[in-house]
Structures are given as structure tokens and as C-alpha cells.
Design a protein around this motif. Structure first.
Motif, PDB file in Angstrom:
ATOM      1  N   THR A 146       0.845  -1.181   0.000  1.00 37.69           N
ATOM      2  CA  THR A 146       0.000   0.000   0.000  1.00 37.69           C
ATOM      3  C   THR A 146       0.882   1.232   0.000  1.00 37.69           C
ATOM      4  OG1 THR A 146      -1.911   1.070   1.039  1.00 37.69           O
ATOM      5  CG2 THR A 146      -0.251   0.156   2.517  1.00 37.69           C
ATOM      6  N   SER A 168      -2.677  -4.790  -4.306  1.00 38.00           N
ATOM      7  CA  SER A 168      -2.096  -3.576  -3.734  1.00 38.00           C
ATOM      8  C   SER A 168      -3.031  -2.384  -3.881  1.00 38.00           C
ATOM      9  CB  SER A 168      -0.760  -3.270  -4.415  1.00 38.00           C
ATOM     10  OG  SER A 168       0.193  -4.305  -4.164  1.00 38.00           O
ATOM     11  N   THR A 169      -2.787  -1.359  -3.058  1.00 41.79           N
ATOM     12  CA  THR A 169      -3.608  -0.160  -3.064  1.00 41.79           C
ATOM     13  C   THR A 169      -2.734   1.081  -3.053  1.00 41.79           C
ATOM     14  OG1 THR A 169      -3.744  -0.104  -0.642  1.00 41.79           O
ATOM     15  CG2 THR A 169      -5.472  -1.309  -1.800  1.00 41.79           C
ATOM     16  N   ARG A 170      -3.309   2.193  -3.537  1.00 39.18           N
ATOM     17  CA  ARG A 170      -2.762   3.541  -3.406  1.00 39.18           C
ATOM     18  C   ARG A 170      -1.339   3.669  -3.962  1.00 39.18           C
ATOM     19  NH1 ARG A 170      -2.242   5.819   1.601  1.00 39.18           N
ATOM     20  NH2 ARG A 170      -2.065   3.836   2.697  1.00 39.18           N
ATOM     21  N   ASN A 190      -5.678  -7.491  -9.760  1.00 38.89           N
ATOM     22  CA  ASN A 190      -6.121  -7.916  -8.427  1.00 38.89           C
ATOM     23  C   ASN A 190      -5.256  -9.072  -7.941  1.00 38.89           C
ATOM     24  OD1 ASN A 190      -7.175  -9.786 -10.251  1.00 38.89           O
ATOM     25  ND2 ASN A 190      -9.162  -9.933  -9.256  1.00 38.89           N
ATOM     26  N   THR A 199     -10.817  -5.719  -7.478  1.00 31.80           N
ATOM     27  CA  THR A 199     -10.550  -5.106  -6.183  1.00 31.80           C
ATOM     28  C   THR A 199     -10.314  -3.609  -6.360  1.00 31.80           C
ATOM     29  OG1 THR A 199      -8.185  -5.638  -6.364  1.00 31.80           O
ATOM     30  CG2 THR A 199      -9.587  -7.213  -5.209  1.00 31.80           C
ATOM     31  N   ASP A 200     -10.534  -2.855  -5.282  1.00 37.49           N
ATOM     32  CA  ASP A 200     -10.434  -1.401  -5.294  1.00 37.49           C
ATOM     33  C   ASP A 200      -9.004  -0.992  -4.954  1.00 37.49           C
ATOM     34  OD1 ASP A 200     -10.652   1.374  -4.795  1.00 37.49           O
ATOM     35  OD2 ASP A 200     -12.746   1.132  -4.206  1.00 37.49           O
ATOM     36  N   THR A 201      -8.359  -0.241  -5.836  1.00 38.11           N
ATOM     37  CA  THR A 201      -6.984   0.199  -5.570  1.00 38.11           C
ATOM     38  C   THR A 201      -6.929   1.435  -4.680  1.00 38.11           C
ATOM     39  OG1 THR A 201      -6.716   1.761  -7.411  1.00 38.11           O
ATOM     40  CG2 THR A 201      -6.355  -0.594  -7.881  1.00 38.11           C
ATOM     41  N   GLU A 202      -8.074   2.027  -4.395  1.00 34.10           N
ATOM     42  CA  GLU A 202      -8.151   3.218  -3.545  1.00 34.10           C
ATOM     43  C   GLU A 202      -7.361   4.394  -4.135  1.00 34.10           C
ATOM     44  OE1 GLU A 202      -7.253   2.243   0.538  1.00 34.10           O
ATOM     45  OE2 GLU A 202      -8.338   0.335   0.395  1.00 34.10           O
ATOM     46  N   THR A 204      -4.954   4.312  -7.093  1.00 31.97           N
ATOM     47  CA  THR A 204      -3.644   4.145  -7.739  1.00 31.97           C
ATOM     48  C   THR A 204      -3.534   5.056  -8.956  1.00 31.97           C
ATOM     49  OG1 THR A 204      -3.163   1.916  -6.950  1.00 31.97           O
ATOM     50  CG2 THR A 204      -2.291   2.493  -9.108  1.00 31.97           C
TER      51      THR A 204
END
Length: 364
Positions: A146, A168-170, A190, A199-202, A204
Motif C-alpha cells: 500500500t 495492492s492499493t494507493r 487484483n 478489487t479497489d486500488t483506492e 492508484t
């Protein structure tokens, strides 16, 4: 509209050199006791992995110019691995300690591994101003991270992905050059091996990168909430591929904006899942709620079923594209058409695009 080319490597190299000079001055007067944000200086012939293993959260491992043999694996949060530009090279071979670097990363065939776990994402790692080349699999391989930053790297001539990230995120992937890798210049998913919903990467961001000579410039597979903006994507087999399927949540909620996607006309042969690729600019398959806006998409020409400037393509598993907006793009000189809607979805919108030919007619 055309995108002004970002001189990312030169600027990042200058910044890294300035940072190195400052860090060396600090090192000369620093007390011997470890402090947060300590500098670990590595010279050619020394082991990057040993420096990484001895570092603590918030530290910087600084590479001088030269070639460093062996794979490297980062598992420390907040660590920065920095070179002085493309002259700091991580390549296959035997490291100074007589091994091929980190055994886990080397066994996987990757150059640089940034590895968290499913239960504990690795937070805040930065990789910048260095080169990774010649590995059989991925140049930079990140999993379960992250807020990871990959900046001003030159990742080239690796067997699979240049920069790869999953689970992974952000992430911030900015100002890199990724060239002549066997698959994608930048690959985000994902999960590399598992199916399942997006899935949500928030948030990226993939921005300001130069991607050329790869199979595909940027591939996004089964992800949501991500932007691809102001990249220079040319000379690949395909430019940008957004890949979804019937899994829930669906891939989508993406922004593809202000990229220069030009002459991605190399030929890449088919594989068991996909027809051959040649002359594809931006392709959406099985995606929803994605905006493709203000891109300069030119001279992408081929005879593959996926060829064309901006292409909506039927999903291999039958999931239609839905509620995507293609607007304000400059798409000219692409073939068989500048805008291609070869999908079964009926809720996608084409508006205010500057183009000469669409299939079916009426989208220009």
C-alpha cells in the motif's frame, strides 16, 4: 489533445544526485547510533540485499552508479531504495556475497521484489532513480503493498512485466521508462494467478511514464478506482488494455486521460487466451463506468480483431462493456477505424471525439 513529453528521467536523476550529495554530507557528521531515516550507502561490489536487510522503517538505501548483481527483496515498511538514475543498475548474476541476491526473489525470476502479505500489506516503500534489466520474469514485482511509489526508474528487457503490482492499493507509478519487456510495461492486477472480482486500488495513479517496445504498454486486469494519465505510450503491440470479466465487482471506475498513444503497431503472436495483437491504441473489454477522455490516439493500425484507435471489444467470457464514456479524444490515422465498438454492450457513450472513421458509423 497531444501530450507534452515529460522529461522524467533527467529531472529525477538530477534530484537523486542532489539528494545523494546532501545525504553524504549528513552521513559524514551523523552519530554512529541508528536514527530514523538513516542512510545506507551501497557501492558497486557491495550487496544491496545486506543493506536492505539491515535497514529499519524510514531508512534510505542509496546506490552509487554501477551494476549490482542479484535479485533484491524488500519487506521493510517505509524503506526507500534509490539510485542516481539509470546508471545504478540491478541485473542478474552473482552478488558480492556469492549468491544470486535474495533467494526467494531470484527463484521467482524477478529483479526487485517488494513483498507484503495477504494479512499485512507492506506500507510506504519507495523505489526511485535506478534501472532493472535482464531478468527472466518481472523487473519490479510488487505484491500486497500500500502507498508504494515507483518513480524515475528504467525497467527494460525483462522476460515478462516491466513493473508489476498485484493485491495492492494507493500506488504511485510516475515518471518511469519501461521498454522492451516481454509482456507489459506496467501491469496491475487484483491477483496474477487467481480469478475473482475486481478489487479497489483506492486511487492508484499511473502517470507520466514512457512505455515502448513492450507487448502492451499498460495492462489493468480486474481492478477499480485507478487513473492512467499523461503517459507516452508508443511502439508496443498494444497501448492500453483494460481487462475485466464476469466477476463481481466488475472491473471499472477508471480514468484514462490525456495520454499519447501512438503507432503501437508491433506484431505479438496469439496465446491460448487472446488473439494476436497489433495496432491497438486503447482497448476496453468487460469494463464498466470508465472514462476515456482527451487522449491523443494516432496511427495505430493492424488487422487483428482488436485493432483500432479506441476499441470496445467483446469479453472472452461474454461480459459486455457497460456505461463507459469515450469523449473528447483526438483519434486519427488508426485502422481499421479510429473508434471501434465491437462489443454487445448498449450503454456506452461516444461524444465530442475528433476522428475520421468509426465502426459502426456515427461515433465521430
Amino acid at each position: 489533445m497531444p501530450t507534452r513529453r515529460v522529461h522524467h528521467l533527467a529531472a529525477a536523476t538530477a534530484a537523486a544526485t542532489t539528494a545523494l550529495t546532501s545525504a553524504l554530507t549528513t552521513l559524514a557528521v551523523a552519530p554512529p547510533a541508528h536514527a530514523a531515516g538513516a542512510l545506507h550507502l551501497v557501492q558497486p561490489g557491495e550487496s544491496i540485499q545486506q543493506a536492505v536487510d539491515s535497514a529499519r522503517p524510514g531508512d534510505t538505501v542509496q546506490l552509487l552508479a554501477g551494476t549490482y548483481r542479484g535479485s533484491v527483496r524488500i519487506t521493510t515498511p517505509g524503506l526507500t531504495l534509490r539510485g542516481v538514475g539509470p546508471q545504478s543498475v540491478i541485473a542478474p548474476g552473482t552478488a558480492a556475497d556469492g549468491t544470486a541476491g535474495d533467494s526467494v526473489c531470484a527463484a521467482a525470476g524477478h529483479g526487485l521484489c517488494v513483498a507484503g502479505t495477504d494479512d499485512n500489506r507492506l506500507d510506504g516503500v519507495t523505489v526511485e532513480a535506478l534501472a532493472v534489466t535482464g531478468f527472466t520474469k518481472n523487473g519490479i514485482n510488487a505484491s500486497s503493498t500500500t502507498a508504494m511509489t515507483v518513480r524515475a526508474t528504467h525497467v527494460h528487457d525483462n522476460g515478462l512485466q516491466g513493473i508489476s503490482q498485484e493485491k495492492s492499493t494507493r500506488a504511485v507509478i510516475v515518471g518511469n521508462e519501461s521498454a522492451r519487456n516481454g509482456q507489459s510495461g506496467v501491469f496491475l492486477a487484483n491477483s496474477v494467478v487467481n480469478e475473482g472480482g475486481a478489487t479497489d486500488t483506492e486511487g492508484t495513479v499511473v502517470s507520466g511514464n514512457r512505455l515502448s517496445g513492450n507487448r502492451i504498454g499498460v495492462t489493468v486486469r480486474r481492478l477499480r478506482d485507478l487513473s492512467i494519465e499523461a503517459n507516452d505510450i508508443h511502439g508496443n503491440c498494444g497501448g492500453v488494455f483494460i481487462v475485466g470479466d464476469e466477476g463481481v465487482p466488475r472491473a471499472g471506475a477508471l480514468s484514462i486521460a490525456r495520454n499519447s498513444v501512438v503507432a503501437n503497431n508491433n506484431y505479438c503472436p496469439p496465446n491460448p487466451r487472446l488473439d494476436y495483437i497489433q495496432g491497438t491504441g486503447i482497448l476496453l473489454t468487460g469494463a464498466e463506468d470508465t472514462s476515456v477522455t482527451e487522449n491523443d490516439v494516432r496511427d495505430n493500425v493492424g488487422a487483428s480483431p482488436m485493432s483500432g484507435g479506441i476499441v470496445l471489444f467483446r469479453s472472452l467470457v461474454g461480459a459486455p462493456n457497460a456505461r463507459n464514456t469515450i469523449s473528447g479524444n483526438h483519434a486519427v490515422g488508426n485502422g481499421p477505424a479510429d473508434l471501434v465498438d465491437a462489443d454487445t454492450g448498449t450503454t456506452n457513450t461516444f461524444a465530442r471525439n475528433h476522428c475520421a472513421l468509426s465502426s459502426p458509423a456515427g461515433h465521430c
